[in-house]
Design a protein around this motif. Structure first.
Motif, PDB file in Angstrom:
ATOM      1  N   UNK A  34      14.474  -3.027   2.146  1.00  0.00           N
ATOM      2  CA  UNK A  34      13.623  -2.694   3.471  1.00  0.00           C
ATOM      3  C   UNK A  34      12.113  -2.565   2.798  1.00  0.00           C
ATOM      4  N   UNK A  35      12.031  -2.195   1.673  1.00  0.00           N
ATOM      5  CA  UNK A  35      10.419  -2.318   1.153  1.00  0.00           C
ATOM      6  C   UNK A  35       9.860  -3.659   1.315  1.00  0.00           C
ATOM      7  N   UNK A  36      10.364  -4.638   0.804  1.00  0.00           N
ATOM      8  CA  UNK A  36      10.131  -6.151   0.778  1.00  0.00           C
ATOM      9  C   UNK A  36       9.793  -6.406   2.089  1.00  0.00           C
ATOM     10  N   UNK A  37      10.710  -6.039   3.113  1.00  0.00           N
ATOM     11  CA  UNK A  37      10.504  -6.180   4.524  1.00  0.00           C
ATOM     12  C   UNK A  37       9.100  -5.594   5.149  1.00  0.00           C
ATOM     13  N   UNK A  38       8.923  -4.379   4.680  1.00  0.00           N
ATOM     14  CA  UNK A  38       7.685  -3.301   5.298  1.00  0.00           C
ATOM     15  C   UNK A  38       6.688  -4.588   4.342  1.00  0.00           C
ATOM     16  N   UNK A  39       6.633  -4.909   3.476  1.00  0.00           N
ATOM     17  CA  UNK A  39       5.274  -5.562   3.199  1.00  0.00           C
ATOM     18  C   UNK A  39       5.109  -6.951   3.286  1.00  0.00           C
ATOM     19  N   UNK A  40       6.354  -7.612   3.623  1.00  0.00           N
ATOM     20  CA  UNK A  40       6.279  -9.041   4.260  1.00  0.00           C
ATOM     21  C   UNK A  40       5.527  -8.836   5.463  1.00  0.00           C
ATOM     22  N   UNK A  41       5.975  -7.736   6.425  1.00  0.00           N
ATOM     23  CA  UNK A  41       5.376  -7.696   7.647  1.00  0.00           C
ATOM     24  C   UNK A  41       3.920  -7.063   7.747  1.00  0.00           C
ATOM     25  N   UNK A  42       4.001  -5.843   6.996  1.00  0.00           N
ATOM     26  CA  UNK A  42       2.633  -4.864   7.179  1.00  0.00           C
ATOM     27  C   UNK A  42       2.126  -4.598   5.883  1.00  0.00           C
ATOM     28  N   UNK A  43       2.390  -5.023   4.810  1.00  0.00           N
ATOM     29  CA  UNK A  43       1.760  -4.968   3.493  1.00  0.00           C
ATOM     30  C   UNK A  43       0.100  -4.592   3.453  1.00  0.00           C
ATOM     31  N   UNK A  44      -0.342  -5.321   4.194  1.00  0.00           N
ATOM     32  CA  UNK A  44      -1.735  -5.223   4.465  1.00  0.00           C
ATOM     33  C   UNK A  44      -2.430  -4.051   4.787  1.00  0.00           C
ATOM     34  N   UNK A  45      -1.559  -3.083   5.348  1.00  0.00           N
ATOM     35  CA  UNK A  45      -1.768  -1.854   6.108  1.00  0.00           C
ATOM     36  C   UNK A  45      -1.285  -0.685   5.501  1.00  0.00           C
ATOM     37  N   UNK A  46      -0.521  -0.811   4.475  1.00  0.00           N
ATOM     38  CA  UNK A  46       0.304   0.307   3.569  1.00  0.00           C
ATOM     39  C   UNK A  46      -0.670   0.512   2.240  1.00  0.00           C
ATOM     40  N   UNK A  47      -1.329   1.744   2.452  1.00  0.00           N
ATOM     41  CA  UNK A  47      -2.244   2.091   1.238  1.00  0.00           C
ATOM     42  C   UNK A  47      -1.704   3.061   0.020  1.00  0.00           C
ATOM     43  N   UNK A  48      -0.729   3.891   0.487  1.00  0.00           N
ATOM     44  CA  UNK A  48      -0.205   4.628  -0.514  1.00  0.00           C
ATOM     45  C   UNK A  48       1.316   5.033  -0.027  1.00  0.00           C
ATOM     46  N   UNK A  49       2.401   5.111  -0.727  1.00  0.00           N
ATOM     47  CA  UNK A  49       3.673   5.492  -0.058  1.00  0.00           C
ATOM     48  C   UNK A  49       4.230   6.888  -0.829  1.00  0.00           C
ATOM     49  N   UNK A  50       4.623   7.921  -0.068  1.00  0.00           N
ATOM     50  CA  UNK A  50       5.070   9.060  -0.622  1.00  0.00           C
ATOM     51  C   UNK A  50       6.569   8.846  -0.468  1.00  0.00           C
ATOM     52  N   UNK A  51       7.411   9.079  -1.563  1.00  0.00           N
ATOM     53  CA  UNK A  51       8.560   9.423  -1.546  1.00  0.00           C
ATOM     54  C   UNK A  51       8.915  10.862  -1.294  1.00  0.00           C
ATOM     55  N   UNK A  52       9.747  10.955   0.015  1.00  0.00           N
ATOM     56  CA  UNK A  52       9.493  12.160   0.586  1.00  0.00           C
ATOM     57  C   UNK A  52      10.140  13.237  -0.084  1.00  0.00           C
ATOM     58  N   UNK A  53       9.775  14.351   0.056  1.00  0.00           N
ATOM     59  CA  UNK A  53      10.248  15.652  -0.570  1.00  0.00           C
ATOM     60  C   UNK A  53      10.753  15.680  -2.045  1.00  0.00           C
ATOM     61  N   UNK A  54      11.924  15.688  -2.275  1.00  0.00           N
ATOM     62  CA  UNK A  54      12.757  15.419  -3.421  1.00  0.00           C
ATOM     63  C   UNK A  54      13.720  14.372  -3.585  1.00  0.00           C
ATOM     64  N   UNK A  55      13.451  13.126  -2.693  1.00  0.00           N
ATOM     65  CA  UNK A  55      14.438  12.009  -2.627  1.00  0.00           C
ATOM     66  C   UNK A  55      13.945  11.174  -3.827  1.00  0.00           C
ATOM     67  N   UNK A  56      12.939  11.277  -4.379  1.00  0.00           N
ATOM     68  CA  UNK A  56      12.723  10.215  -5.578  1.00  0.00           C
ATOM     69  C   UNK A  56      13.535  11.024  -6.876  1.00  0.00           C
ATOM     70  N   UNK A  57      14.045  11.882  -6.950  1.00  0.00           N
ATOM     71  CA  UNK A  57      14.903  12.797  -8.036  1.00  0.00           C
ATOM     72  C   UNK A  57      16.211  12.292  -7.971  1.00  0.00           C
TER      73      UNK A  57
END
Length: 262
Positions: A34-57
């Motif tokens: 899904x990340x690859x898909x987002x950047x394939x289509x819209x990567x030029x417009x994504x400046x910073x990504x937040x891994x919401x609340x505690x999902x990264x953990x």
């Protein structure tokens, strides 16, 4: 950048890495494809990504996710709720080491759920800013908590002075708290008072809904920094910034001028 040939004379948008007009995207558990898909289509417009609340953990493939975002030259930050959990558990040193081990360059410091004394929050911003790029967040996640505009302004100024790179204005991922009322209406008077006192380049307005995104863009222009953007809304947001959607076409693309005769 996009493949169009420029015949529409769209508003100028600087290439990445931008200093304004940032799109701050919320990752609530995207997988690698899904990340690859987002950047394939819209990567030029994504400046910073937040891994919401505690999902990264609790993400199994966190190291791979961060490496993938880094390969797209896009910074990643953990949600502020994780920081609040760390603070409440007294695990700040362990958290710092974890951020280093996971190769995070950015960190979010918030107090939207856990009460942190003002002086202590400012100390923490100053401390973390020595080793990380800090995004701090102002506003409560409790929709019944309402702060006066002068308090928002004072706190934002203090946090910028303490070392925050940007200050995020709380709205939650659904637009029901902070700069929004619990029914989803925006506190436009509050927003105007904040914007009157603070350079809008220093702010990231959480704007998870199309209506709020359109309002910010028509009110402040295409270069306003917007946050908590769902991945599937990155391209729709860019069309709002460029006046390629009915909500902003007249104000942004046409500049409120009459359409040219064809």
């Amino acid at each position: 950048m996009p493949a169009f040939d420029g015949f529409l004379d769209l508003p100028p948008r600087a290439p990445k890495p931008r200093t304004s007009g940032l799109t701050h995207v919320m990752d609530k558990g995207l997988n690698l494809r899904e990340i690859e898909g987002m950047f394939d289509t819209a990567g030029a417009y994504v400046d910073i990504v937040k891994l919401g609340w505690g999902t990264s953990y609790v993400t199994n493939n966190l190291e791979k996710k961060i490496a993938l975002y880094r390969s797209f030259e896009t910074p990643v930050v953990c949600g502020g709720t994780l920081f609040e959990a760390v603070y409440a558990k007294g695990k700040l040193d362990e958290f710092k080491q974890w951020l280093v081990d996971q190769r995070f360059a950015h960190v979010e410091i918030s107090d939207g759920t856990i009460e942190i004394p003002r002086e202590r929050k400012l100390e923490l911003i100053d401390d973390f800013a020595r080793d990380f790029t800090v995004l701090s967040e102002v506003g409560s996640k409790d929709s019944d908590v309402v702060f006066a505009p002068y308090e928002w302004v004072q706190w934002i100024k203090e946090e910028l002075e303490a070392g925050a790179w940007k200050v995020i204005t709380e709205a939650r991922e659904g637009g029901t708290a902070g700069i929004f009322r619990k029914d989803g209406d925006m506190r436009t008077g509050l927003i105007d008072e904040i914007a009157h006192e603070i350079d809008f380049h220093d702010l990231v307005w959480e704007a998870p809904t199309k209506a709020s995104q359109a309002w910010f863009i028509t009110h402040f222009g295409s270069e306003v920094n917007l946050g908590n953007i769902p991945p599937e809304e990155v391209i729709p947001l860019e069309t709002l910034r460029l006046g390629l959607r009915g909500d902003t076409l007249k104000e942004i693309l046409l500049g409120n001028e009459q359409p040219a005769p064809s």
